[in-house]
Design a protein around this motif. Structure first.
Motif, PDB file in Angstrom:
ATOM      1  N   LEU A 115       0.947  -0.978   0.093  1.00  0.00           N
ATOM      2  CA  LEU A 115       0.107  -0.040  -0.048  1.00  0.00           C
ATOM      3  C   LEU A 115       1.173   1.272   0.169  1.00  0.00           C
ATOM      4  O   LEU A 115       2.028   1.296   0.785  1.00  0.00           O
ATOM      5  CB  LEU A 115      -0.870   0.103   1.192  1.00  0.00           C
ATOM      6  N   GLY A 116       0.568   2.279  -0.678  1.00  0.00           N
ATOM      7  CA  GLY A 116       1.332   3.485  -0.815  1.00  0.00           C
ATOM      8  C   GLY A 116       2.415   3.417  -1.786  1.00  0.00           C
ATOM      9  O   GLY A 116       3.493   4.139  -1.413  1.00  0.00           O
ATOM     10  N   ARG A 117       2.477   2.700  -2.708  1.00  0.00           N
ATOM     11  CA  ARG A 117       3.684   2.451  -3.838  1.00  0.00           C
ATOM     12  C   ARG A 117       3.407   3.807  -4.388  1.00  0.00           C
ATOM     13  O   ARG A 117       2.456   4.442  -4.654  1.00  0.00           O
ATOM     14  CB  ARG A 117       3.404   1.542  -4.821  1.00  0.00           C
ATOM     15  N   GLY A 118       4.797   4.401  -4.773  1.00  0.00           N
ATOM     16  CA  GLY A 118       4.813   5.857  -5.176  1.00  0.00           C
ATOM     17  C   GLY A 118       4.692   6.908  -4.358  1.00  0.00           C
ATOM     18  O   GLY A 118       4.849   8.070  -4.787  1.00  0.00           O
ATOM     19  N   LYS A 119       4.526   6.858  -3.199  1.00  0.00           N
ATOM     20  CA  LYS A 119       4.478   7.815  -2.258  1.00  0.00           C
ATOM     21  C   LYS A 119       5.888   7.985  -1.501  1.00  0.00           C
ATOM     22  O   LYS A 119       6.704   6.924  -1.309  1.00  0.00           O
ATOM     23  CB  LYS A 119       3.395   7.719  -0.988  1.00  0.00           C
ATOM     24  N   LYS A 126       2.207  10.086   6.920  1.00  0.00           N
ATOM     25  CA  LYS A 126       0.830  10.917   7.079  1.00  0.00           C
ATOM     26  C   LYS A 126      -0.190   9.765   6.995  1.00  0.00           C
ATOM     27  O   LYS A 126      -1.090   9.637   7.993  1.00  0.00           O
ATOM     28  CB  LYS A 126       0.752  11.591   6.220  1.00  0.00           C
ATOM     29  N   VAL A 127      -0.162   8.762   6.151  1.00  0.00           N
ATOM     30  CA  VAL A 127      -1.166   7.632   5.892  1.00  0.00           C
ATOM     31  C   VAL A 127      -1.025   6.745   7.145  1.00  0.00           C
ATOM     32  O   VAL A 127      -2.205   6.472   7.635  1.00  0.00           O
ATOM     33  CB  VAL A 127      -0.900   6.970   4.671  1.00  0.00           C
ATOM     34  N   HIS A 128       0.255   6.584   7.673  1.00  0.00           N
ATOM     35  CA  HIS A 128       0.439   5.492   8.770  1.00  0.00           C
ATOM     36  C   HIS A 128      -0.389   6.123  10.081  1.00  0.00           C
ATOM     37  O   HIS A 128      -0.967   5.647  10.803  1.00  0.00           O
ATOM     38  CB  HIS A 128       1.848   5.542   8.928  1.00  0.00           C
TER      39      HIS A 128
END
Length: 162
Positions: A115-119, A126-128
């Motif tokens: 999840l969050g590839r490319g971030k 932040k997503v975490h």
């Protein structure tokens, strides 16, 4: 006084159910939450604290997936099929508890790179942090509802004794 299935689960088979279903996931989640604060304030995205955060996040998510599957098969399905829920508070307490799988497993997927590839690392953090916040909210709502006497809202009564 009646108790929710959530509270009954924690009270049965002491101390093992309390450890398995409450202590382990909460300790892992709190480890993630507290270390997250230090990581966010210190902006140290690669130190030992970040490694602890990552390991605890991976374990917490996969551990809770196991809890979710186990309780869904052994509690949710049988209680629903037999019509044995103790009212809306009971359903909500168990539902909020089990919904913790979404943010915790999200953290695990983020940590293992699915999840969050490319971030950027900061964007992932932040997503975490959002996942941690969501888990803390649903876990606390589950605890509060789980401690209520389900009779309070059952059968249209006020549940309040005078």
């Amino acid at each position: 006084m009646n108790m929710t299935h959530y509270m009954e689960l924690l009270a049965t088979n002491q101390p093992w159910n309390l450890i398995i279903f409450m202590a382990v996931p909460v300790i892992l989640a709190e480890t993630v939450a507290v270390s997250e604060l230090f990581i966010l304030f210190g902006r140290n995205l690669s130190g030992g604290l970040r490694r602890l955060n990552k390991i605890a996040g991976i374990i917490a998510g996969f551990y809770f997936v196991g809890i979710f599957i186990y309780l869904f098969k052994t509690a949710v399905i049988p209680l629903t099929a037999a019509g044995e829920w103790r009212g809306i508070v009971d359903v909500l307490a168990v539902g909020f508890y089990l919904s913790g799988v979404i943010p915790l497993f999200g953290i695990s997927l983020l940590e293992i790179g699915l999840l969050g590839r490319g971030k950027t690392e900061e964007e992932k953090l932040k997503v975490h942090a959002v996942f941690v916040a969501i888990f803390l909210v649903v876990a606390h709502v589950a605890m509060i509802l789980g401690m209520l006497n389900p009779d309070i809202f059952a059968h249209g009564g006020s549940g309040m004794a005078m």
